[in-house]
Write a protein that holds these residues in place. Structure first.
Motif, PDB file in Angstrom:
ATOM      1  N   VAL A  35      46.505 -37.509  39.190  1.00 33.79           N
ATOM      2  CA  VAL A  35      46.944 -36.155  38.819  1.00 33.79           C
ATOM      3  C   VAL A  35      48.462 -36.094  38.760  1.00 33.79           C
ATOM      4  CG1 VAL A  35      46.940 -33.727  39.490  1.00 33.79           C
ATOM      5  CG2 VAL A  35      44.859 -35.103  39.754  1.00 33.79           C
ATOM      6  N   ALA A  36      49.119 -36.608  39.779  1.00 32.61           N
ATOM      7  CA  ALA A  36      50.583 -36.587  39.793  1.00 32.61           C
ATOM      8  C   ALA A  36      51.160 -37.521  38.738  1.00 32.61           C
ATOM      9  CB  ALA A  36      51.098 -36.979  41.177  1.00 32.61           C
ATOM     10  N   ASP A  37      50.548 -38.693  38.572  1.00 34.34           N
ATOM     11  CA  ASP A  37      51.120 -39.695  37.669  1.00 34.34           C
ATOM     12  C   ASP A  37      50.980 -39.309  36.208  1.00 34.34           C
ATOM     13  OD1 ASP A  37      52.000 -41.236  39.735  1.00 34.34           O
ATOM     14  OD2 ASP A  37      50.337 -42.673  39.679  1.00 34.34           O
ATOM     15  N   ILE A  38      49.890 -38.633  35.844  1.00 35.27           N
ATOM     16  CA  ILE A  38      49.773 -38.221  34.440  1.00 35.27           C
ATOM     17  C   ILE A  38      50.833 -37.182  34.114  1.00 35.27           C
ATOM     18  CG2 ILE A  38      48.083 -36.351  34.722  1.00 35.27           C
ATOM     19  CD1 ILE A  38      48.154 -38.949  31.886  1.00 35.27           C
ATOM     20  N   ALA A  39      51.171 -36.343  35.076  1.00 36.70           N
ATOM     21  CA  ALA A  39      52.209 -35.345  34.846  1.00 36.70           C
ATOM     22  C   ALA A  39      53.588 -35.992  34.741  1.00 36.70           C
ATOM     23  CB  ALA A  39      52.190 -34.318  35.979  1.00 36.70           C
ATOM     24  N   ALA A  82      52.363 -48.164  23.761  1.00 43.08           N
ATOM     25  CA  ALA A  82      52.301 -47.143  24.808  1.00 43.08           C
ATOM     26  C   ALA A  82      51.239 -47.538  25.832  1.00 43.08           C
ATOM     27  CB  ALA A  82      51.982 -45.771  24.198  1.00 43.08           C
ATOM     28  N   VAL A  83      51.140 -46.730  26.874  1.00 42.87           N
ATOM     29  CA  VAL A  83      50.212 -47.002  27.966  1.00 42.87           C
ATOM     30  C   VAL A  83      48.882 -46.304  27.722  1.00 42.87           C
ATOM     31  CG1 VAL A  83      49.778 -46.607  30.430  1.00 42.87           C
ATOM     32  CG2 VAL A  83      52.039 -47.356  29.655  1.00 42.87           C
ATOM     33  N   LEU A  84      47.799 -47.013  27.993  1.00 46.03           N
ATOM     34  CA  LEU A  84      46.485 -46.403  28.062  1.00 46.03           C
ATOM     35  C   LEU A  84      46.262 -45.989  29.518  1.00 46.03           C
ATOM     36  CD1 LEU A  84      43.169 -47.800  26.535  1.00 46.03           C
ATOM     37  CD2 LEU A  84      43.277 -46.278  28.493  1.00 46.03           C
ATOM     38  N   PHE A  85      46.170 -44.702  29.751  1.00 47.62           N
ATOM     39  CA  PHE A  85      46.014 -44.155  31.099  1.00 47.62           C
ATOM     40  C   PHE A  85      44.526 -43.971  31.365  1.00 47.62           C
ATOM     41  CE2 PHE A  85      46.016 -41.326  34.639  1.00 47.62           C
ATOM     42  CZ  PHE A  85      47.264 -41.388  35.246  1.00 47.62           C
ATOM     43  N   ASP A  86      43.933 -44.970  32.009  1.00 45.43           N
ATOM     44  CA  ASP A  86      42.515 -44.922  32.369  1.00 45.43           C
ATOM     45  C   ASP A  86      42.425 -44.469  33.818  1.00 45.43           C
ATOM     46  OD1 ASP A  86      39.944 -45.825  33.483  1.00 45.43           O
ATOM     47  OD2 ASP A  86      39.634 -46.768  31.525  1.00 45.43           O
ATOM     48  N   LEU A 121      46.689 -32.502  32.547  1.00 40.58           N
ATOM     49  CA  LEU A 121      46.825 -32.871  31.133  1.00 40.58           C
ATOM     50  C   LEU A 121      47.247 -31.671  30.296  1.00 40.58           C
ATOM     51  CD1 LEU A 121      43.840 -35.188  30.074  1.00 40.58           C
ATOM     52  CD2 LEU A 121      46.260 -35.790  30.219  1.00 40.58           C
ATOM     53  N   ASP A 122      46.594 -30.543  30.516  1.00 42.56           N
ATOM     54  CA  ASP A 122      46.939 -29.323  29.781  1.00 42.56           C
ATOM     55  C   ASP A 122      48.387 -28.916  30.038  1.00 42.56           C
ATOM     56  OD1 ASP A 122      44.489 -29.026  28.582  1.00 42.56           O
ATOM     57  OD2 ASP A 122      43.734 -27.576  30.030  1.00 42.56           O
ATOM     58  N   ALA A 123      48.756 -28.917  31.311  1.00 46.98           N
ATOM     59  CA  ALA A 123      50.102 -28.482  31.672  1.00 46.98           C
ATOM     60  C   ALA A 123      51.165 -29.401  31.098  1.00 46.98           C
ATOM     61  CB  ALA A 123      50.238 -28.419  33.196  1.00 46.98           C
ATOM     62  N   ALA A 124      50.827 -30.688  30.960  1.00 48.23           N
ATOM     63  CA  ALA A 124      51.778 -31.655  30.409  1.00 48.23           C
ATOM     64  C   ALA A 124      51.858 -31.596  28.893  1.00 48.23           C
ATOM     65  CB  ALA A 124      51.397 -33.071  30.854  1.00 48.23           C
ATOM     66  N   GLY A 125      50.957 -30.850  28.267  1.00 49.90           N
ATOM     67  CA  GLY A 125      50.965 -30.728  26.812  1.00 49.90           C
ATOM     68  C   GLY A 125      50.348 -31.891  26.081  1.00 49.90           C
ATOM     69  N   TYR A 126      49.453 -32.621  26.742  1.00 51.18           N
ATOM     70  CA  TYR A 126      48.801 -33.763  26.089  1.00 51.18           C
ATOM     71  C   TYR A 126      47.934 -33.267  24.942  1.00 51.18           C
ATOM     72  CZ  TYR A 126      45.856 -37.890  25.432  1.00 51.18           C
ATOM     73  OH  TYR A 126      45.181 -38.966  24.896  1.00 51.18           O
ATOM     74  N   ALA A 127      48.169 -33.818  23.757  1.00 50.87           N
ATOM     75  CA  ALA A 127      47.463 -33.359  22.564  1.00 50.87           C
ATOM     76  C   ALA A 127      46.518 -34.401  21.998  1.00 50.87           C
ATOM     77  CB  ALA A 127      48.479 -32.949  21.491  1.00 50.87           C
ATOM     78  N   GLY A 128      46.363 -35.533  22.676  1.00 49.33           N
ATOM     79  CA  GLY A 128      45.512 -36.601  22.164  1.00 49.33           C
ATOM     80  C   GLY A 128      44.070 -36.457  22.600  1.00 49.33           C
ATOM     81  N   TRP A 129      43.299 -37.474  22.279  1.00 53.44           N
ATOM     82  CA  TRP A 129      41.901 -37.524  22.664  1.00 53.44           C
ATOM     83  C   TRP A 129      41.771 -38.081  24.082  1.00 53.44           C
ATOM     84  CZ3 TRP A 129      38.053 -35.652  19.486  1.00 53.44           C
ATOM     85  CH2 TRP A 129      38.414 -35.402  18.154  1.00 53.44           C
TER      86      TRP A 129
END
Length: 267
Positions: free
Chosen positions: A195-199, A179-183, A233-241
């Motif tokens: 902001v747009a790309d993480i969504a 998977a991708v590491l989104f830094d 991140l919250d809106a996208a449902g990201y549950a990781g660290w």
């Protein structure tokens, strides 16, 4: 609300690495991550044991670890695409498997490696796909996701994975378990609207890291809108660290006021 893990390769650097775990815990972090923590690709059993013991003594989780990436201080940025270093990679993966099994770490970052003179790009890319597949298969039984990370242009030599699209293509070619590491720092520097790309691409993201730009300091020291980023991140449902992988502009404990403080969870 995201959960935050301290990248102790950059944070708490006022003390030696193995002492940073306890400082992170004292600052409120329940988890840490780090770059490859040893000088060689194949450290001794005693060195591995001391690393694991220090984590246990500090009562912190290890949530992320880099594969051996070559001589980082000298400018190297990974070996998975380097034909003459596959033997090192295989030996390193044996050590990494021991570490993740001992710690429960489930994210391993495989820096791609820079372009090499005299070797066609497609040869390096074919090898990288095979080696990422090897890493994913080797670590699969420990529940590990292998990560592909874009890096900032102009700061990391001739490193060919710079954009989110490039990282997505590499991960897709390598297959399941990659998977991708989104830094946010690196991607913002290379022109991403983070902001747009993480969504848009959250389903392909295996881990998130933050530092502000310019300067790579703590969030709030630069121009990235981290309030909007964390909301996305919250809106996208990201549950990781979310890895705090920044260079503190002051002693580390003085740079933590930006962190959200959700009740009943870690930083």
């Amino acid at each position: 609300m995201p959960r935050f893990t301290a990248n102790v390769s950059l944070l708490f650097s006022e003390v030696p690495l193995l002492e940073r775990f306890a400082l992170a815990r004292a600052a409120g972090f329940e988890a840490v991550e780090c770059w490859w923590p040893f000088a060689t690709h194949q450290p001794s059993l005693a060195q591995v044991g001391a690393f694991v013991d220090a984590l246990d003594a500090a009562e912190v989780r290890l949530t992320g670890l880099n594969l051996f990436a070559g001589d980082m201080p000298a400018g190297e940025r990974g070996i998975v695409s380097h034909p003459d270093r596959t033997g090192e990679l295989r030996e390193n993966l044996d050590v990494v498997r021991t570490l993740v099994e001992a710690t429960g770490c489930d994210r391993v970052n495989a820096l791609y490696g820079q372009r090499l003179p005299g070797i066609p790009a497609h040869v390096q890319d074919d090898l990288a796909a095979r080696n990422l597949r090897l890493a994913a298969d080797t670590l699969a039984t420990a529940g590990v996701t292998v990560l592909v990370e874009p890096l900032t242009s102009g700061e990391n030599g001739d490193y060919p994975v710079r954009t989110l699209d490039e990282a997505l293509a590499v991960a897709a070619r390598a297959g399941d378990g990659v998977a991708v590491l989104f830094d946010a720092y690196h991607l913002h520097n290379n022109g991403s609207d983070v902001v747009a790309d993480i969504a848009r691409h959250i389903d392909a993201v295996g881990h998130v890291q933050v530092a502000d730009s310019p300067g790579r300091g703590e969030p709030g020291s630069g121009t990235i809108d981290f309030d909007a980023f964390f909301r996305a991140l919250d809106a996208a449902g990201y549950a990781g660290w979310v890895g705090c992988e920044y260079r503190p502009t002051a002693p580390t404990t003085e740079t933590l006021d930006w962190l959200p403080r959700p009740a009943g969870s870690g930083r």
